[in-house]
Design an enzyme around this catalytic site. Structure first.
Site, PDB file in Angstrom:
ATOM      1  N   HIS A   1      -4.169   0.709  10.632  1.00  0.00           N
ATOM      2  CA  HIS A   1      -5.610   0.061  11.808  1.00  0.00           C
ATOM      3  C   HIS A   1      -6.348   0.109  12.769  1.00  0.00           C
ATOM      4  CE1 HIS A   1      -3.928  -3.406   7.494  1.00  0.00           C
ATOM      5  NE2 HIS A   1      -4.666  -1.554   7.280  1.00  0.00           N
TER       6      HIS A   1
ATOM      7  N   HIS B   1      -0.111   5.500   7.568  1.00  0.00           N
ATOM      8  CA  HIS B   1      -1.621   4.996   7.482  1.00  0.00           C
ATOM      9  C   HIS B   1      -1.360   3.351   8.648  1.00  0.00           C
ATOM     10  CE1 HIS B   1      -4.664   2.451   5.235  1.00  0.00           C
ATOM     11  NE2 HIS B   1      -3.380   1.356   5.562  1.00  0.00           N
TER      12      HIS B   1
ATOM     13  N   GLU C   1       0.827  -1.223   0.357  1.00  0.00           N
ATOM     14  CA  GLU C   1      -0.270  -0.085  -0.290  1.00  0.00           C
ATOM     15  C   GLU C   1       0.539   1.083  -0.487  1.00  0.00           C
ATOM     16  OE1 GLU C   1      -4.083  -0.726   1.791  1.00  0.00           O
ATOM     17  OE2 GLU C   1      -2.699  -1.242   3.514  1.00  0.00           O
TER      18      GLU C   1
ATOM     19  N   HIS D   1     -11.044  -0.655   6.741  1.00  0.00           N
ATOM     20  CA  HIS D   1      -9.587  -1.007   6.750  1.00  0.00           C
ATOM     21  C   HIS D   1      -9.155   0.235   7.965  1.00  0.00           C
ATOM     22  CE1 HIS D   1      -6.860  -0.161   3.734  1.00  0.00           C
ATOM     23  NE2 HIS D   1      -6.044  -0.572   4.593  1.00  0.00           N
TER      24      HIS D   1
END
Lengths: 274, 274, 274, 274
Positions: free
Chosen positions: C98, C96, C77, C167
């Site tokens: 979760h 980024h 990603e 996500h």
């Protein structure tokens, strides 16, 4: 005498497990009845359970008086233990604790605490809530004398657990292993019920027949029950103190280092299969 | 002077306990008033409480100015401490922290924070919520000057704890041991209330008479209170720093290694029974 | 070149902090833009952030292609980072992750995620929710190419954080220290809001003027901000890697052993007071 | 034979990960089918998963009988594994556990457990709830014989996970790595859904097409999947046991000390990029 030494060891283990599993912190205590004299019980001196060793165990009569000339400071709330041992001859071990996740159920009657998960079955189908104010009015909420201990025991009745409003719980069982197990799973049962409540819909509690079936099958030395006792003791750093009444020798020191080597000599699992 | 050294030691212990018990993280602080000069107080330099040692403690006057020529960077929000010490002569110790679980109660008036569990009684029956915007409009929410500290102290009034909207809380007490205990149990009381709310039904708060009864019986050096202080300090790794004003000698170093050996010589529990 | 080495060190520290603070687990990543070439950024090879060291850092162009002949497996990603760096020239660092407690806010529009606590102010007044299905239909939810990265960046717009439905989130800031801080406090802000919601009543969000005031006062090297960076790095085991651009020498190794000794030589706190 | 040794190693790793990630405690177990004989499976003797080493693994036929003369006490509920392996030829690994956060979804039909986060996709769109009482009336809730195991397998059908009312869950997958991953993320998915429920509004579940897309792309040895397996194993203290079927040599012992040094020789990340 050897049996008594093992029992005191088990009481130390019980203290450590309850601390490591977050049932007690600086407060809360566990006792065991004297196996040869039902009018006496063992309980640590006033010390956080995590620090207790065999030398810290005191002996009390049912009125909470220390036996002999022991001048060490006892727990203030030893009357909880005395009261329950007096009222319930078959009870051999008692826990009092403030485990956080059971507290909400003592504060409101909105959702009674009842068993919803199989490991919570031993709390029994009815968990009464004792409110010290009902009989004693404005107190500091602590069970500080024989009369208060007896009143709590009366509320407990023939049940296994009583919640104490704004304070905690008292649990009684036939053995140390059972009362520890009950005390560890009581908060888990409380959390499962509390969360299920938030999901909406009707909650399926354990059926009375299921509670009875589990109760009938219980033995503190079954393979399944022993597995948890041994596991919790090892995690709490006292795996080396674990003994089994029906074992020839004490369990080896393997518990001191968690799962580093195969426990080749462990005889633990060779008991009766169930 | 020896007393002052013990007090500074206790302030270090307080910092470590609050950090280990998750009341503070990199932010939040605890202060103690100078025992010989009520116009001064001790507070660490700007450092995460977990790292603070005796050398990090600074001395301030009530307006938040460092005493003497100390050029080290102080906490920005020292004005919270100065403001409360100024307004409340009997207060000897102050905590400011952002403990997560009390935050929701400062964000909505839907459920006022009040004592529901016995260990939460010391927060008192009324916990006002201070909103910095009421008087100061758009700020960065930090208490950054004398005027803001005084306004917070005014909102606190004669209570023990004030919530600070969107920010945290300030707690004031008669001793370090008491303010630490209050700060540790404040979030626990908040969680018990928050969860009880989800169970439905009417919530039984502590009665005023119960709060008063507990307050009357409080002493920082009682067996019961001391047990928690010693326990928390040991868990936080500073058990060796614990001293008792009425003890002949400092507590031994046993705390450094958790509960490995019986504490044969500990005199802690031999105080007055209650 | 020395600056670049410090930046890579900081990127490693950022990885370790995010892992230790439970923002990332085996998944999630943090990047920093090349200070001398805005068309490139640094990001670790495909490895759990807890294990990352300086040798694991790779260099990418904004389309997610590794620079030079580096054949190591990159994060799938990486297009999240490239997309945001391309769209937002002032952004120097991207996370980024979760983090579990922000997930619920991406699953329902019932309660929008907005700042309610002062440490959450940097997420900004608007936190858009990006749903990959809106443009790309049925995918595995991962941002697996340039087009998806650009679409996420478009949804993010001029905001600091975008939630990604089912996500996680993407966060962008002017520095590594800021993006890490934002990512640590984002879940805390989410929990405070979620719990306040359960208490009933109207929720007081941060005022726009408060968000602006905090944003104006922010500096990654202020005493207050630095205190948290140093604290988190030390807890994550990389306190020894911490450096300060305006310091003559690197911070000493004291972080390696938590708070055992007074940090007599630490110059950290001697910066500008605010 | 070397393959079988690696498989047993992986089974030990699976036990340790499930324990470290709080999916199992003293109870709960994981099994793997014999690669050369589909009528047999491997499962540890009755021991807490945290303590299991290669010497503790037993071999069973699908009716739960130990192979050969192995007299060690087996898990009581081995019939869960036998029942599922019998009914589902493609299933290679099974987990049974009591993970606390999934329990509420088995207690009420108010909010069915379905995937809401991408890491939860592998539980599949339908998670049936098995109630042992439906067919067997009042029991101790344990799956204690072949018939009960077969009934649970029937309820599971072609799904990946079945909840067991008041007890826990059973999960089935094509590999150990997959069943462990599913078991770790199942409680996380449950928490995300439970919290989203409290925020109000309609919940966006994963779309069927998204679940399918993720399922199609799954491989236990992809860079992404392997990263988590390696991470969890290292955190659980068995990073040194990790092997990769397609690697020339076993992974080095770097896992034993967490992230202290750069893993210069690690070949892990050089697999196929995806």
């Amino acid at each position: 005498m050897s049996n008594l030494r093992n029992l005191i060891n088990d009481l130390v283990i019980a203290n450590r497990i309850l601390s490591h599993e977050d049932v007690v912190d600086a407060y809360g205590h566990v006792s065991v009845r004297h196996p040869d004299d039902p009018t006496r019980f063992f309980l640590a001196r006033s010390l956080a359970p995590e620090f207790i060793t065999t030398g810290d165990i005191m002996e009390f009569s049912l009125d909470g008086a220390p036996v002999g000339t022991d001048k060490r400071a006892p727990y203030l709330e030893r009357f909880i233990h005395g009261g329950i041992f007096e009222a319930r001859p078959e009870v051999m071990a008692v826990v009092h604790a403030h485990a956080e996740d059971i507290l909400p159920f003592g504060l409101t009657g909105g959702t009674p605490l009842r068993p919803v998960i199989h490991s919570g079955s031993f709390i029994g189908s009815d968990v009464p809530v004792w409110d010290i104010a009902d009989k004693f009015g404005d107190t500091n909420l602590l069970v500080a004398n024989v009369e208060q201990g007896q009143d709590l025991a009366k509320c407990l009745g023939q049940n296994s657990v009583a919640l104490m409003r704004g304070h905690g719980f008292a649990a009684a069982a036939r053995s140390l292993i059972e009362v520890v197990r009950m005390s560890v799973y009581l908060p888990r049962n409380a959390r499962a019920l509390w969360r299920a409540k938030q999901l909406g819909g009707d909650i399926k509690y354990l059926r009375q027949g299921e509670i009875d079936a589990r109760n009938r099958g219980y033995s503190p030395y079954s393979v399944e029950t022993w597995r948890a006792w041994h596991y919790w003791a090892t995690k709490a750093g006292v795996g080396n103190m674990v003994t089994r009444p029906d074992a020839k020798v004490a369990v080896s020191r393997k518990g001191a280092k968690l799962a580093k080597k195969p426990a080749k000599k462990a005889k633990l699992a060779k008991g009766k299969r169930k």
